[in-house]
Design an enzyme around this catalytic site. Structure first.
Site, PDB file in Angstrom:
ATOM      1  N   ASP A  12       5.649   2.659   7.334  1.00 34.95           N
ATOM      2  CA  ASP A  12       4.404   1.955   7.015  1.00 34.95           C
ATOM      3  C   ASP A  12       3.682   2.784   5.967  1.00 34.95           C
ATOM      4  OD1 ASP A  12       1.968   0.692   6.928  1.00 34.95           O
ATOM      5  OD2 ASP A  12       1.359   1.260   8.942  1.00 34.95           O
ATOM      6  N   HIS A  34       0.838  -1.208   0.000  1.00 35.57           N
ATOM      7  CA  HIS A  34       0.000   0.000   0.000  1.00 35.57           C
ATOM      8  C   HIS A  34       0.866   1.247   0.000  1.00 35.57           C
ATOM      9  CE1 HIS A  34       0.148   1.292   4.349  1.00 35.57           C
ATOM     10  NE2 HIS A  34       0.276   0.007   4.616  1.00 35.57           N
ATOM     11  N   GLU A  53      -5.343   1.468   2.144  1.00 38.02           N
ATOM     12  CA  GLU A  53      -5.158   0.310   3.027  1.00 38.02           C
ATOM     13  C   GLU A  53      -5.441   0.690   4.469  1.00 38.02           C
ATOM     14  OE1 GLU A  53      -2.995  -2.457   5.780  1.00 38.02           O
ATOM     15  OE2 GLU A  53      -2.774  -0.303   5.572  1.00 38.02           O
TER      16      GLU A  53
HETATM   17 CO    CO Z   1      -0.466   1.014   8.852  1.00 39.31          CO
HETATM   18 ZN    ZN Z   2       0.773  -0.821   6.550  1.00 46.33          ZN
END
Ligand code: CO
Ligand code: ZN
Length: 332
Positions: A162, A60, A192
């Protein structure tokens, strides 16, 4: 991979407003010769057509953020979270809007730590009146943590590792693409962080026979962290389970075998809370055997996440070796 990762981290891209991160990824992909397509929801798909099976690899591209919900007379903004936000990470943080406008997060008087909730926080963008604030932002304007990237020893500290770490990993594998004949779709998904949404429609469209997501996972290696058998620097994690997915045994075992036979360090991951794009993908159509390669990450969803660079390069080696396994599509 470090320079690309830094570039990705500095690109704006909260869930629902992925234009900037997508255009940076497009630029990075332009030289690779893969066919590029952006679908209706904004997923960026890079395809190498082939025969004998269809592999989908997803990372993502969106990041957590916040969204302006109210502007008061004095120009202070209230906000709602985009994705999983912890108010303890927000207080005192700096955020940035798409146009570069900076803001700092303050709090009402809070007597006890447990009273620290998102609705007690506000955003100060330096405006003195609502009219001044409205010249800069609107209701619905999204912001993200102010970008940061540093590299110290083997460790990388940064905002939105992330999942910019996962995106950098896919780009690294694409740049050094293993010689395979089957059909390959690399997907940089949207949304996501708000519910694995882009991956759901991308998987339906691409109809893969096998899928892997690449994302971060938590660790249990900091003072008094909840027990978890994942540490920084011990290799990429092969997911067993999280709240969105029980990894397909064949995919999981093939990842383990691959790591074993190539001498790539790895860890096994059971994540108590959280999910990845594989959670959506494996439920697509008649079901897709799916697994996840996870990058161990401390302080996930904070403005300063930490990974070990060796885990990232080992994850790229593992993915590349996995792609060259002969038993990927035993039923075809
Ligand atoms: Co995350
Ligand atoms: Zn993630």
């Amino acid at each position: 991979m470090k320079n690309i990762l830094q570039r990705l981290i500095y690109a704006f891209g909260p869930s629902g407003k992925e234009e900037e991160i997508r255009s940076v990824l497009k630029e990075e992909l332009a030289v690779t010769g893969l066919q590029l397509k952006t679908d209706a929801l904004g997923n960026l798909i890079a395809t190498k057509p082939g025969q004998g099976g269809r592999l989908m690899l997803a990372a993502h591209m969106d990041e957590i953020g916040l969204l302006v919900t109210h502007i008061d007379d004095k120009g202070f903004l209230r906000f709602a979270p985009i994705g999983g936000q912890d108010p303890r990470n927000l207080l005192g943080s700096r955020v940035v809007f798409a146009d570069g406008t900076m803001g700092t997060i303050g709090a009402e008087t809070i007597k006890e730590a447990k009273d620290l909730k998102i609705d007690k926080l506000f955003l100060d963008i330096g405006a003195a009146t609502s009219a001044q604030a409205e010249e800069i932002v609107q209701i619905g304007s999204p912001a993200v943590f102010a970008p940061h990237f540093s590299h110290q020893g083997d460790r990388i500290i940064g905002k939105s590792l992330d999942n910019r770490a996962g995106c950098a990993l896919l780009l690294a594998v694409i740049r050094d693409l293993p010689p395979v004949d089957y059909h390959l779709d690399f997907v940089f998904t949207v949304q996501e962080e708000v519910g694995l949404r882009g991956a759901r429609t991308a998987a339906y469209h691409l109809h893969p026979d096998l899928a892997l997501a690449v994302d971060v996972t938590r660790t249990g290696d900091t003072p008094e962290s909840p027990p978890m058998a994942v540490e920084l620097g011990k290799g990429p994690a092969i997911k067993i389970k999280d709240t969105s997915l029980i990894s397909h045994p064949r995919v999981r075992d093939l990842l383990k075998e691959t790591a074993h036979s190539r001498g790539i360090p790895f860890q096994l991951e059971v994540l108590a809370r959280g999910g990845t794009d594989a959670g959506s993908i494996h439920l697509s159509r008649e079901g897709v055997p799916s697994g996840v390669i996870s990058i161990p990450t401390r302080y996930v969803h904070s403005p300063a996440e930490v990974i070990d660079y060796r885990d990232l390069t080992n994850a790229a080696s593992l993915l590349s070796a996995f792609m060259q396994q002969e038993q990927l599509f035993p039923d075809l």
